[in-house]
Motif scaffolding. Sequence first.
Motif, PDB file in Angstrom:
ATOM      1  N   ARG A 108      30.036  36.772  29.761  1.00 26.14           N
ATOM      2  CA  ARG A 108      30.706  35.106  29.217  1.00 26.14           C
ATOM      3  C   ARG A 108      32.504  35.393  27.814  1.00 26.14           C
ATOM      4  O   ARG A 108      33.125  34.501  27.604  1.00 26.14           O
ATOM      5  N   SER A 109      32.212  37.027  27.816  1.00 29.22           N
ATOM      6  CA  SER A 109      33.744  36.652  27.587  1.00 29.22           C
ATOM      7  C   SER A 109      35.228  36.960  28.372  1.00 29.22           C
ATOM      8  O   SER A 109      34.613  37.100  29.404  1.00 29.22           O
ATOM      9  N   ILE A 110      36.241  36.227  27.696  1.00 32.01           N
ATOM     10  CA  ILE A 110      37.142  36.193  27.917  1.00 32.01           C
ATOM     11  C   ILE A 110      37.878  37.644  28.522  1.00 32.01           C
ATOM     12  O   ILE A 110      39.362  37.741  28.676  1.00 32.01           O
ATOM     13  N   ASN A 111      37.953  38.430  27.512  1.00 31.58           N
ATOM     14  CA  ASN A 111      38.793  39.734  27.991  1.00 31.58           C
ATOM     15  C   ASN A 111      38.624  40.423  29.469  1.00 31.58           C
ATOM     16  O   ASN A 111      37.796  39.969  30.388  1.00 31.58           O
ATOM     17  N   LEU A 112      39.666  40.557  29.572  1.00 30.58           N
ATOM     18  CA  LEU A 112      40.070  41.247  30.775  1.00 30.58           C
ATOM     19  C   LEU A 112      39.922  43.245  31.246  1.00 30.58           C
ATOM     20  O   LEU A 112      39.803  43.774  29.961  1.00 30.58           O
ATOM     21  N   TYR A 113      39.328  43.200  32.355  1.00 28.40           N
ATOM     22  CA  TYR A 113      38.311  44.901  32.114  1.00 28.40           C
ATOM     23  C   TYR A 113      39.350  44.966  33.806  1.00 28.40           C
ATOM     24  O   TYR A 113      38.361  45.056  34.553  1.00 28.40           O
ATOM     25  N   ASP A 114      40.149  45.996  33.827  1.00 23.35           N
ATOM     26  CA  ASP A 114      40.846  46.729  35.524  1.00 23.35           C
ATOM     27  C   ASP A 114      41.139  45.043  35.692  1.00 23.35           C
ATOM     28  O   ASP A 114      40.311  45.747  37.145  1.00 23.35           O
ATOM     29  N   VAL A 115      41.857  44.568  35.254  1.00 20.99           N
ATOM     30  CA  VAL A 115      42.340  43.899  35.960  1.00 20.99           C
ATOM     31  C   VAL A 115      42.906  43.424  37.524  1.00 20.99           C
ATOM     32  O   VAL A 115      44.384  43.550  36.360  1.00 20.99           O
ATOM     33  N   PRO A 116      43.766  43.260  38.222  1.00 21.96           N
ATOM     34  CA  PRO A 116      44.251  43.851  38.461  1.00 21.96           C
ATOM     35  C   PRO A 116      45.929  42.870  38.538  1.00 21.96           C
ATOM     36  O   PRO A 116      45.576  41.796  38.164  1.00 21.96           O
ATOM     37  N   GLY A 117      46.732  43.180  38.357  1.00 17.23           N
ATOM     38  CA  GLY A 117      48.277  41.976  38.074  1.00 17.23           C
ATOM     39  C   GLY A 117      49.365  43.146  37.871  1.00 17.23           C
ATOM     40  O   GLY A 117      49.844  44.725  38.429  1.00 17.23           O
TER      41      GLY A 117
ATOM     42  N   CYS B 261      50.781  40.066  33.941  1.00 22.01           N
ATOM     43  CA  CYS B 261      50.104  38.389  34.673  1.00 22.01           C
ATOM     44  C   CYS B 261      48.739  39.163  35.285  1.00 22.01           C
ATOM     45  O   CYS B 261      49.050  40.935  35.676  1.00 22.01           O
ATOM     46  N   VAL B 262      47.703  38.634  35.586  1.00 20.21           N
ATOM     47  CA  VAL B 262      46.865  38.892  36.245  1.00 20.21           C
ATOM     48  C   VAL B 262      46.326  37.839  37.341  1.00 20.21           C
ATOM     49  O   VAL B 262      46.233  36.682  37.234  1.00 20.21           O
ATOM     50  N   ALA B 263      45.509  38.070  38.325  1.00 18.20           N
ATOM     51  CA  ALA B 263      45.272  36.815  39.295  1.00 18.20           C
ATOM     52  C   ALA B 263      43.534  36.919  38.619  1.00 18.20           C
ATOM     53  O   ALA B 263      42.657  37.353  38.578  1.00 18.20           O
TER      54      ALA B 263
END
Length: 485
Positions: free
Chosen positions: A286-295, A363-365
Amino acid sequence: MKIYLLAALLFSSLVWSQKIQLKKDRILVNEKEAGILKSPYRDHFEFYTLANEKIFDADLKGVTLAKDQFLYYLDMKSADGKTTQIPYEVLITSFKPDRIVAHQLAVKYHLFGENGFDKNEVEKFFATPRENLADKYLTAKTNSIAEDNERKSRLDNIRSLYNPRLGSKGEILINNGNYPAKIIGYAKGYSCAGFNTAGSCLEVSDLDGIKVASMYQTQGIKTYAVRTFDHNEFTFTATRPYAQSDYAFVNEFIANLFIQGYTLEHQAYYKNQELQHAKVTDAVNRSINLYDVPGYLVEKSGKKTEGTISIWFEMLDTERTGQKLPEGGADFFGQRVTLKKQLPGIRSMATKIYDADSGVYFCVAANGNEECYYGLDVKGEFMKKMQNYGSLYGNNSYFYRLIAKENKIMLLRDPVELQKYVIKTDLQPKGQMLDNRSNDKLSEKLADYLKDCKTVSDQLKKESFDLKNEENLMQIISDYSKCKK
């Protein structure tokens, strides 16, 4: 059943406007004779007009379920042979079935009143389609007996396999008679007289000291309410009433806990771990945190590095309270980004952490679009800064999501507190926060911030802009961009 119904309907005489009485074979409605009620044999009732014209019969019938439970209904037949069945409902305080039946038919179904029987209502009553309660209750009885037999079978199986019982010091022991007894928990009984449900009668704890189950008195004679550590509730019907020093009762209760799946020892600890893990997983999703997102990340020098991005913008709300940021103390969320990249010839990932005050952006996708976040310190945010300073923490730079970028100016937004926008020009080291202050205050601050473009600055001073409207903010940065070309 009588105790329950009488307690639940003690006030019924205040609810129903009609007073139904029986004097010998006469039905009195508000002390006026309305009809005749005869009962030639037990649980059979015949209703007549005062002229001795038969209107209908009613037979009180019932089905006995397992665990001393009963289902009653009225099997009714009109004078012309029509039949129907209705549930037997106790709507008055009385031990006399004939008065209870007469009251129900008068006040709920309006079959008679002060002026006697209403034949239109009687005809409509028997013409109304209803379910066959005899079949329904018989099916319920069959199911109840089957459930009770299954429960007894499971209980016998548990006793055979584990032989759960209470030791002399309250310890709960199990074995099948061939091995040394094993302690799996502890039980403690309390005095539980009457129908006082405030305190528990019996508590069972496991080897970690976790209170696994608490048993409470209910309105039933041998039926008790049970609440467990994982917020489950169920009823326990014993073969004997509870007594504080009755080891046999406790043994039966423990066996029933096994039936419900509570086996003590360290089960609750591991169950709590699973529940907490599930809560964390839910909060992460539910969170908006980013976890190991390609960018990719771009440093102040212009160096661009591709990899996976991680950043915590908000707290994990495992209990679904709605709280996203700390209410007191320093706010570290949204200040640090982690970049992981694969090094040539090495299996492990190289990890580097960047603070928002280092001048980087990343930046992330996201959802098929690229989202960029810039690390900035801002003018404004007085309360957050005071909160940080009060915790001896002086870093007030955070990452803000880019909304639009024009020539030498950007519009950004707080990722968590979406009502907060930031305008940042290339000429100033800090951005201007547009927070919860009034539009007049914000217009004054933004006019000063954009004073290097006199046209936009003067416009902000003269006109009343809604600076909480994103379209207005987009127009402002567009005008400023044209001004600086």
